[in-house]
Design an enzyme around this catalytic site. Structure first.
Site, PDB file in Angstrom:
ATOM      1  CE  LYS A  70       4.944 -35.035   7.125  1.00 51.78           C
ATOM      2  NZ  LYS A  70       4.683 -34.126   7.008  1.00 51.78           N
ATOM      3  NE  ARG A 110      11.009 -33.760   4.823  1.00 54.99           N
ATOM      4  CZ  ARG A 110      10.682 -33.438   6.418  1.00 54.99           C
ATOM      5  NH1 ARG A 110      10.767 -34.569   7.338  1.00 54.99           N
ATOM      6  NH2 ARG A 110      10.141 -32.189   7.494  1.00 54.99           N
ATOM      7  NE  ARG A 124       5.103 -30.214  15.258  1.00 55.18           N
ATOM      8  CZ  ARG A 124       5.128 -30.231  14.094  1.00 55.18           C
ATOM      9  NH1 ARG A 124       4.968 -31.098  12.831  1.00 55.18           N
ATOM     10  NH2 ARG A 124       6.530 -29.504  13.236  1.00 55.18           N
ATOM     11  NE  ARG A 170       9.868 -29.944  14.869  1.00 53.57           N
ATOM     12  CZ  ARG A 170       9.274 -31.164  13.895  1.00 53.57           C
ATOM     13  NH1 ARG A 170       8.416 -32.188  13.958  1.00 53.57           N
ATOM     14  NH2 ARG A 170      10.096 -30.784  12.835  1.00 53.57           N
ATOM     15  NE  ARG A 179       9.409 -27.972   9.723  1.00 56.00           N
ATOM     16  CZ  ARG A 179       8.990 -27.928  10.865  1.00 56.00           C
ATOM     17  NH1 ARG A 179       9.092 -26.625  11.365  1.00 56.00           N
ATOM     18  NH2 ARG A 179       8.224 -28.371  11.166  1.00 56.00           N
TER      19      ARG A 179
HETATM   20  P1  ADP Z   1       3.477 -33.944  10.287  1.00 52.74           P
HETATM   21  O1  ADP Z   1       3.390 -34.729  10.848  1.00 52.74           O
HETATM   22  O2  ADP Z   1       2.809 -33.863   9.175  1.00 52.74           O
HETATM   23  O3  ADP Z   1       4.680 -32.670  10.561  1.00 52.74           O
HETATM   24  P2  ADP Z   1       2.222 -33.438  13.335  1.00 52.74           P
HETATM   25  O4  ADP Z   1       1.505 -34.737  13.272  1.00 52.74           O
HETATM   26  O5  ADP Z   1       2.865 -33.274  14.002  1.00 52.74           O
HETATM   27  O6  ADP Z   1       2.509 -33.398  10.926  1.00 52.74           O
HETATM   28  O7  ADP Z   1       0.831 -32.847  12.931  1.00 52.74           O
HETATM   29  C1  ADP Z   1       0.834 -31.000  13.208  1.00 52.74           C
HETATM   30  C2  ADP Z   1      -0.108 -30.654  14.817  1.00 52.74           C
HETATM   31  O8  ADP Z   1      -1.329 -30.879  13.861  1.00 52.74           O
HETATM   32  C3  ADP Z   1      -0.321 -31.061  15.604  1.00 52.74           C
HETATM   33  O9  ADP Z   1      -0.372 -29.929  16.388  1.00 52.74           O
HETATM   34  C4  ADP Z   1      -0.784 -32.369  15.761  1.00 52.74           C
HETATM   35  O10 ADP Z   1      -1.935 -32.777  16.976  1.00 52.74           O
HETATM   36  C5  ADP Z   1      -1.866 -31.491  15.670  1.00 52.74           C
HETATM   37  N1  ADP Z   1      -2.880 -31.922  13.414  1.00 52.74           N
HETATM   38  C6  ADP Z   1      -2.159 -33.332  13.013  1.00 52.74           C
HETATM   39  N2  ADP Z   1      -3.728 -34.091  13.085  1.00 52.74           N
HETATM   40  C7  ADP Z   1      -4.802 -32.797  12.946  1.00 52.74           C
HETATM   41  C8  ADP Z   1      -6.058 -32.754  12.337  1.00 52.74           C
HETATM   42  N3  ADP Z   1      -6.656 -33.101  11.584  1.00 52.74           N
HETATM   43  N4  ADP Z   1      -6.851 -31.429  12.863  1.00 52.74           N
HETATM   44  C9  ADP Z   1      -6.329 -30.811  13.848  1.00 52.74           C
HETATM   45  N5  ADP Z   1      -5.021 -30.195  14.346  1.00 52.74           N
HETATM   46  C10 ADP Z   1      -3.655 -31.586  13.873  1.00 52.74           C
HETATM   47  P1  AMP Z   2       9.981 -33.598  10.312  1.00 55.78           P
HETATM   48  O1  AMP Z   2      10.552 -33.898  11.975  1.00 55.78           O
HETATM   49  O2  AMP Z   2       9.596 -34.644  10.188  1.00 55.78           O
HETATM   50  O3  AMP Z   2       9.165 -32.214  10.823  1.00 55.78           O
HETATM   51  O4  AMP Z   2      11.934 -33.219  10.321  1.00 55.78           O
HETATM   52  C1  AMP Z   2      11.913 -32.245  11.208  1.00 55.78           C
HETATM   53  C2  AMP Z   2      13.456 -31.740   9.665  1.00 55.78           C
HETATM   54  O5  AMP Z   2      14.447 -33.066   9.875  1.00 55.78           O
HETATM   55  C3  AMP Z   2      13.256 -31.720   8.495  1.00 55.78           C
HETATM   56  O6  AMP Z   2      12.740 -29.599   8.614  1.00 55.78           O
HETATM   57  C4  AMP Z   2      14.854 -32.214   7.469  1.00 55.78           C
HETATM   58  O7  AMP Z   2      15.284 -30.354   8.250  1.00 55.78           O
HETATM   59  C5  AMP Z   2      15.062 -32.981   8.380  1.00 55.78           C
HETATM   60  N1  AMP Z   2      14.247 -33.778   7.757  1.00 55.78           N
HETATM   61  C6  AMP Z   2      13.669 -35.340   8.672  1.00 55.78           C
HETATM   62  N2  AMP Z   2      13.405 -36.562   7.166  1.00 55.78           N
HETATM   63  C7  AMP Z   2      14.408 -36.061   6.440  1.00 55.78           C
HETATM   64  C8  AMP Z   2      14.451 -36.414   5.356  1.00 55.78           C
HETATM   65  N3  AMP Z   2      13.787 -37.579   4.858  1.00 55.78           N
HETATM   66  N4  AMP Z   2      15.465 -35.813   4.640  1.00 55.78           N
HETATM   67  C9  AMP Z   2      15.827 -34.694   4.859  1.00 55.78           C
HETATM   68  N5  AMP Z   2      15.994 -34.423   5.739  1.00 55.78           N
HETATM   69  C10 AMP Z   2      14.892 -34.290   6.681  1.00 55.78           C
END
Ligand code: ADP
Ligand code: AMP
Length: 226
Positions: free
Chosen positions: A19, A94, A133, A166, A177
């Site tokens: 995302k 969420r 990541r 992270r 998660r």
């Molecule tokens: P989310 O925001 O849904 O938690 P991220 O955008 O942080 O996911 O992506 C998670 C990891 O996967 C990151 O390290 C990113 O570079 C990688 N990634 C995202 N989309 C793809 C894809 N289509 N193919 C391979 N790796 C991806």
């Molecule tokens: P993310 O960066 O989206 O992976 O979110 C990291 C963490 O932030 C999650 O595991 C939750 O603990 C908290 N968080 C982010 N967005 C929300 C949401 N909309 N509602 C509740 N917790 C959230």
């Protein structure tokens, strides 16, 4: 070509689906702000605010921050001028309660959710993506050590900032998660499908492939002008 658009885009998908990666690209192309609740919580934590300290206790465990706290934070963010025409929402809503709250926040401004693209990815893929990541401490750009590596190890291509993993990107937290996502967030797929807003995207493709499909859907749903 970048085009400005209007509309509220809700990006759905499990943790690690991509995302944030897609929202980074989308905000440049359609010129709407990227609002990521996870990033807002992390920024609050960096500033050591009460909100940040509270959120950390939930984030570290891989569980959701309570709805009332999250909704209040999002309401405040929506009050800023840049979100008046629309936004790319990443990680919010969420829960069904958050989705209902979003509807009323938007209704107050005579708007509603425009489209809810769902980036669909298998659990094995999620785990592989989360494990590799790396994120920029400066600008928040997202990298993957195998799938999307920076040109120089540990250094952000965009701003030269330091890359870090992270604190909630540990194998134990990943599983938690994903479990929390399945229980509390996955019901939103039906929530938006029932309202005719869901648009599935094959998230197993590479980043550019996912983006091509996503951009086409979003451009089709938002009013675009050059
Ligand atoms: P989310 O925001 O849904 O938690 P991220 O955008 O942080 O996911 O992506 C998670 C990891 O996967 C990151 O390290 C990113 O570079 C990688 N990634 C995202 N989309 C793809 C894809 N289509 N193919 C391979 N790796 C991806
Ligand atoms: P993310 O960066 O989206 O992976 O979110 C990291 C963490 O932030 C999650 O595991 C939750 O603990 C908290 N968080 C982010 N967005 C929300 C949401 N909309 N509602 C509740 N917790 C959230």
């Amino acid at each position: 070509m970048s085009t400005s658009a209007s509309g509220y885009i809700v990006l759905l998908g499990a943790p690690g689906a991509g995302k944030g990666t897609q929202a980074e690209r989308l905000e440049k192309d359609i010129e709407l702000p990227h609002i990521a609740t996870g990033d807002l919580f992390r920024a609050a934590l960096k500033q050591q605010t009460e909100l940040g300290k509270l959120a950390q206790s939930y984030m570290d465990r891989g569980v959701l921050v309570p709805d009332d706290v999250t909704i209040a934070m999002v309401k405040e963010r929506f009050g800023q001028a840049d979100a008046s025409r629309g936004a790319i929402l990443d990680g919010f809503p969420r829960t069904v309660e958050q989705a209902v709250a979003l509807d009323s926040i938007l209704a107050e401004r005579g708007a509603g959710v425009t489209i809810a693209p769902y980036i669909k990815v298998s659990t094995d893929t999620l785990l592989a993506r989360l494990a590799g990541r790396w994120v920029c401490r400066g600008c928040g750009a997202v990298y993957h050590m195998l799938y999307s590596p920076p040109a120089r190890e540990g250094v952000c291509d965009s701003c030269g900032g330091e890359l870090y993993q992270r604190s909630d990107d540990t194998p134990e937290t990943h599983l938690k998660r994903i479990q929390v996502y399945l229980e509390e967030t996955a019901p939103l797929i039906e929530f938006y499908r029932d309202r005719g807003l869901l648009a599935e995207v094959d998230g197993e493709q590479d980043i550019e492939g996912v983006y091509a499909d996503l951009l086409r859907l979003v451009r089709g749903a938002t009013q675009s002008s050059s």
